[in-house]
Design a protein around this motif. Structure first.
Motif, mmCIF file in Angstrom:
data_model
loop_
_atom_site.group_PDB
_atom_site.id
_atom_site.type_symbol
_atom_site.label_atom_id
_atom_site.label_comp_id
_atom_site.label_asym_id
_atom_site.label_seq_id
_atom_site.Cartn_x
_atom_site.Cartn_y
_atom_site.Cartn_z
ATOM 1 N N UNK A 81 2.193 -0.743 14.393
ATOM 2 C CA UNK A 81 2.072 0.615 14.435
ATOM 3 C C UNK A 81 3.514 1.386 14.471
ATOM 4 N N UNK A 82 4.459 0.476 14.994
ATOM 5 C CA UNK A 82 5.865 1.003 15.175
ATOM 6 C C UNK A 82 6.796 0.810 14.177
ATOM 7 N N UNK A 83 6.732 -0.245 13.294
ATOM 8 C CA UNK A 83 7.861 -0.632 12.429
ATOM 9 C C UNK A 83 7.194 -0.326 11.090
ATOM 10 N N UNK A 84 7.848 0.668 10.353
ATOM 11 C CA UNK A 84 7.098 1.130 8.889
ATOM 12 C C UNK A 84 7.829 0.093 8.096
ATOM 13 N N UNK A 85 9.240 -0.457 8.199
ATOM 14 C CA UNK A 85 9.889 -1.347 7.246
ATOM 15 C C UNK A 85 9.010 -2.756 7.253
ATOM 16 N N UNK A 86 8.528 -3.276 8.314
ATOM 17 C CA UNK A 86 7.744 -4.180 8.394
ATOM 18 C C UNK A 86 6.499 -4.098 7.851
ATOM 19 N N UNK A 87 5.936 -3.036 7.898
ATOM 20 C CA UNK A 87 4.504 -2.815 7.234
ATOM 21 C C UNK A 87 4.846 -2.690 5.703
ATOM 22 N N UNK A 88 5.872 -1.834 5.293
ATOM 23 C CA UNK A 88 6.079 -2.021 3.857
ATOM 24 C C UNK A 88 6.294 -3.377 3.265
ATOM 25 N N UNK A 89 7.410 -4.158 4.090
ATOM 26 C CA UNK A 89 7.472 -5.631 3.361
ATOM 27 C C UNK A 89 6.088 -6.175 3.394
ATOM 28 N N UNK A 90 5.405 -6.404 4.349
ATOM 29 C CA UNK A 90 3.862 -7.004 4.482
ATOM 30 C C UNK A 90 3.108 -6.565 3.380
ATOM 31 N N UNK A 91 3.216 -5.385 3.096
ATOM 32 C CA UNK A 91 2.545 -4.946 1.789
ATOM 33 C C UNK A 91 2.801 -5.494 0.849
ATOM 34 N N UNK A 92 4.179 -5.377 0.346
ATOM 35 C CA UNK A 92 4.791 -5.980 -0.773
ATOM 36 C C UNK A 92 4.533 -7.551 -0.839
ATOM 37 N N UNK A 93 4.600 -8.237 0.137
ATOM 38 C CA UNK A 93 4.259 -9.764 0.102
ATOM 39 C C UNK A 93 2.727 -9.938 -0.015
ATOM 40 N N UNK A 94 1.842 -9.034 0.533
ATOM 41 C CA UNK A 94 0.409 -9.098 0.570
ATOM 42 C C UNK A 94 -0.025 -8.841 -1.075
ATOM 43 N N UNK A 95 0.684 -7.898 -1.595
ATOM 44 C CA UNK A 95 0.336 -7.871 -3.370
ATOM 45 C C UNK A 95 0.707 -8.848 -3.983
ATOM 46 N N UNK A 96 1.878 -9.585 -3.622
ATOM 47 C CA UNK A 96 2.336 -10.811 -4.356
ATOM 48 C C UNK A 96 1.285 -12.014 -3.968
ATOM 49 N N UNK A 97 0.938 -12.228 -2.899
ATOM 50 C CA UNK A 97 0.083 -13.200 -2.461
ATOM 51 C C UNK A 97 -1.363 -12.900 -3.083
ATOM 52 N N UNK A 98 -1.621 -11.631 -2.958
ATOM 53 C CA UNK A 98 -3.029 -11.336 -3.967
ATOM 54 C C UNK A 98 -3.125 -11.726 -5.083
ATOM 55 N N UNK A 99 -2.080 -11.269 -5.917
ATOM 56 C CA UNK A 99 -1.886 -11.538 -7.467
ATOM 57 C C UNK A 99 -1.849 -12.977 -7.606
ATOM 58 N N UNK A 100 -1.234 -14.100 -6.801
ATOM 59 C CA UNK A 100 -1.143 -15.429 -6.780
ATOM 60 C C UNK A 100 -2.533 -15.950 -6.753
ATOM 61 N N UNK A 101 -3.370 -15.301 -5.550
ATOM 62 C CA UNK A 101 -4.743 -15.889 -5.419
ATOM 63 C C UNK A 101 -5.710 -15.470 -6.574
ATOM 64 N N UNK A 102 -5.426 -14.342 -7.113
ATOM 65 C CA UNK A 102 -6.181 -14.250 -8.346
ATOM 66 C C UNK A 102 -5.852 -14.787 -9.546
#
Length: 176
Positions: A153-174
């Motif tokens: 809940x505290x760090x928005x940069x980490x959340x944004x970076x995590x979301x970016x890597x999550x999208x990349x990982x999801x695209x790789x999985x798909x």
């Protein structure tokens, strides 16, 4: 179909209710017998052994000392395990332990060592060429980063970076 075998499992497959019960007892023993400083020792030893395994997996076929143990004919990394699938599965477990160590250990030198070993473990998993372990890595990355996005809940940069890597990982999985 054997109901008894399905319920109790076999020792060679390590499944069944008795094995799960034993793992739960093992967890309770570890939880009660180890203090936090003991866990740091376990993390450090695991990181050191993982790093040595990485070195042997990559350099072993070219070193004379390992010529009879590490096969040279493989195009995939197998290390001392002798099997690329077992090596990649081992490094999947090492990644989990290193993830815990990165968050728990406060020593900066060890944290750097954990990060280096973590990255080299990922490279070694890819070098083993084991598709199941690579898929398991990306699926676990998906859940790990999803946890960061929803529970941090505290760090928005980490959340944004995590979301970016999550999208990349999801695209790789798909893509697979």
């Amino acid at each position: 179909f054997d109901v008894t075998r399905a319920f109790f499992g076999t020792i060679t497959r390590a499944n069944g209710i008795l094995i799960i019960f034993h793992f739960y007892l093992y967890y309770l023993l570890l939880r009660n017998l180890f203090q936090s400083s003991d866990w740091l020792k376990v993390f450090r030893i695991t990181a050191l052994v993982g790093f040595l395994s990485i070195l042997i997996a990559w350099l072993g076929p070219s070193l004379a000392i390992f010529s009879s143990i590490v096969p040279k004919s493989y195009t995939r990394l197998s290390g001392l395990m002798g099997n690329p699938i077992v090596l990649a599965s081992y490094f999947c477990v090492v990644l989990i332990i290193l993830s815990l160590a990165i968050f728990e250990d406060k020593n900066k030198k060890w944290k750097i060592f954990y990060y280096v070993t973590f990255i080299l473990s990922i490279v070694t998993i890819f070098g083993s060429g084991t598709r199941g372990a690579i898929l398991a890595f990306f699926i676990s990355l998906f859940f790990f980063l999803g946890g960061f996005i929803f529970f941090l809940k505290q760090n928005k940069k980490v959340k944004l970076f995590s979301a970016l890597i999550l999208v990349i990982a999801l695209s790789f999985i798909l893509y697979i």
